[in-house]
Design an enzyme around this catalytic site. Structure first.
Site, mmCIF file in Angstrom:
data_model
loop_
_atom_site.group_PDB
_atom_site.id
_atom_site.type_symbol
_atom_site.label_atom_id
_atom_site.label_comp_id
_atom_site.label_asym_id
_atom_site.label_seq_id
_atom_site.Cartn_x
_atom_site.Cartn_y
_atom_site.Cartn_z
ATOM 1 C CD GLU A 34 13.450 67.159 63.844
ATOM 2 O OE1 GLU A 34 13.976 67.623 64.886
ATOM 3 O OE2 GLU A 34 13.243 67.835 62.817
ATOM 4 C CB SER A 48 1.576 83.909 66.980
ATOM 5 O OG SER A 48 2.510 84.688 67.685
ATOM 6 C CG HIS A 52 1.777 86.214 59.129
ATOM 7 N ND1 HIS A 52 1.386 87.071 60.127
ATOM 8 C CD2 HIS A 52 2.665 85.349 59.702
ATOM 9 C CE1 HIS A 52 2.015 86.762 61.250
ATOM 10 N NE2 HIS A 52 2.799 85.713 61.022
ATOM 11 C CB VAL A 173 22.887 65.826 59.919
ATOM 12 C CG1 VAL A 173 24.073 65.846 58.967
ATOM 13 C CG2 VAL A 173 21.730 65.028 59.313
ATOM 14 C CB CYS A 409 -8.868 70.490 81.015
ATOM 15 S SG CYS A 409 -8.387 70.662 82.740
ATOM 16 C CB CYS A 449 -5.167 63.539 81.747
ATOM 17 S SG CYS A 449 -4.365 64.963 80.962
#
Length: 486
Positions: A34, A48, A52, A173, A409, A449
């Site tokens: 990765e 989003s 689906h 890569v 929060c 934080c």
């Protein structure tokens, strides 16, 4: 002696990690390369978060088939891997006769695709489901839902890793060669990796990797979508995603609830060729709010807490028409290479079926032995805020770090932050902690934080302050001290 993998997967997003997890069901030595410092910094974490139903894609396409399969299996997958998924339904809202005919066609297409739970509803039923919506009727998709895309991707990766897959971050890569024995050599900034099989699951980089494999000619464009995140106090006004009636190629600017109670506005869809720019111009935010208000008039600037954007890799033909998923093995050009191209929406929903389809192609070419030690179960970091008072008190008795709230929060405790810092994949960025705990995701966006979490990373991992990175390589939080002790 060089280390030889059975399979190297290029790309650790939701599809690459699903492939790693499903391949770990077999006795294979698996590695994941990765380029980013975590598994969900690009398309997999910038969307989003909608699961689906499978009605929006051409009948007979891989998108339709694998989306329907992924939707049906998402509940079981969420139980196994301990990520948030809510089958809340979704409405496509219309007001004209033309809209009604489009929705009828959409239902027919969905049923042909194997999607279930699709019905036309009138204004009364629509406003019972979503009181604040503007519209005369809708198509209601009972089986659509929402998912936490960060923890979904992380869960797949952690389960793959627990079953033996190696993850290598910051390993882009840059070249691929195949020797006379058919062994692939993948060059990265940190060395060369050797493998019998290669999987191109590079997302936005799929065209570049395909070219490296010798499978040339795929044209990939980016569809950039911008979003606005609203404060949680808007959440009770939106029990399910609300979409306009779709066009042939675009689902339109919609309003989506999230698994954690926020509301997301967007996306738009701009064609881009720069796959690294994620800025959101003010005029785009204004357009999103204005357009979405026609469906859901509860959008107020004082509720904005953040914006973001994502880019979908779309494979298009010479005329610019968007193509289906491409999942192939070209034995004549790149034997033992599984090439995935144009894996865009509904890739999040379809990730595991995509993985199983790819493995099916591999199984046609060599016998795969089941891994007797495969464990499909993964447990995530417990969310202290979501526990009962009795459960919270018990945790504090067992570990006093649960008694110290770091993120006010989202009410994330010190124990949760510590668990995230010592995550199984070895991710050590601020965003990595954020995605695993929801710290820094609340109203103040880390104002309280963030510095405390940075200090914890320094202390727990023995980092200098200049070594703490926000998300991407080189995104240093600090460049030194303001004051030096004398």
């Amino acid at each position: 002696m060089k280390q030889l993998y059975d399979v190297l997967i290029i790309g650790g997003g939701v599809v690459g990690s699903a492939i790693a997890r499903e391949m770990s069901r077999y006795t294979l030595k698996i590695g994941v390369l990765e380029k980013n410092l975590d598994v969900c910094y690009e398309t997999s974490g910038r969307n989003s978060g909608v699961v689906h139903g499978g009605f929006a894609y051409d009948t007979g396409s891989l998108k339709a088939r694998l989306c329907v399969e992924g939707n049906k299996n998402m509940g079981q997958l969420a139980e196994e891997l301990d990520f948030k998924f809510i089958r809340c339904g979704k409405v496509l809202v219309g007001s004209t006769e033309e809209d009604m005919e489009t929705l009828r066609r959409t239902i027919r297409q969905g049923e042909a695709n194997g999607a279930s739970g699709l019905e036309l509803i009138d204004s009364k039923r629509l406003h019972e489901l979503v009181p604040a919506v503007v519209g005369e009727f809708a198509m209601f998709s009972h089986n659509s839902g929402i998912v936490d895309p960060f923890n979904y991707t992380i869960a797949l990766a952690e389960n793959a890793h627990a079953n033996g897959a190696d993850y290598f971050f910051d390993h882009e890569v840059t070249a691929i060669e195949r020797d006379a024995d058919g062994i692939y050599a993948l060059t990265t900034p940190h060395g060369i990796f050797h493998t019998r099989w290669v999987v191109n699951s590079a997302g936005l980089g799929c065209g570049r990797i395909s070219d490296m494999l010798g499978i040339k000619g795929y044209k990939i464009i980016g569809s950039k979508g911008d979003y606005i995140i609203l404060d949680k106090r808007t959440g009770p006004l939106l029990p399910m995603p609300v979409y306009p009636v779709p066009s042939n190629t675009y689902m339109g600017i919609h309003v989506t609830n999230t698994t954690d109670g926020n509301v997301i506005i967007g996306p738009n869809a701009d064609m881009v060729f720069d796959f690294t720019y994620y800025g959101v111009p003010q005029e785009n935010m204004d357009y999103l709010a204005e357009s979405a208000s026609n469906l859901w008039p509860c959008i107020r600037r004082q509720d904005y807490i953040r914006n973001y954007s994502g880019i979908l890799p779309k494979w298009v033909d010479d005329n610019g028409a968007i193509q289906d998923f491409k999942i192939e093995i070209r034995d004549d050009i790149a034997p033992r290479a599984i090439n995935l191209v144009g894996i865009e929406s509904p890739g999040l929903t379809a990730a595991v079926p995509i993985a199983r389809y790819a493995i099916g192609l591999m199984a046609e070419r060599e016998k795969l032995e089941p891994n007797p030690d495969f464990n499909p179960v993964r447990r995530g970091i417990p969310r202290f805020e979501e526990l009962t008072k009795e459960e919270q008190n018990q945790l504090i008795l067992e570990d006093p770090d649960y008694g110290e709230v770091i993120c006010r929060c989202e009410k994330v405790t010190r124990a949760e932050i510590l668990a995230a810092i010592h995550n199984p994949l070895g991710v050590d960025t601020m965003a990595g902690i954020k995605y695993r705990t929801r710290s820094m995701m609340g109203r103040c966006q880390g104002g309280y934080c963030q510095m405390r979490i940075a200090q914890m990373i320094e202390e727990e991992l023995g980092r200098k302050e200049t070594e703490v990175q926000y998300a991407r390589k080189g995104s240093r939080m600090f460049f030194g001290k303001v004051r030096q002790e004398v």
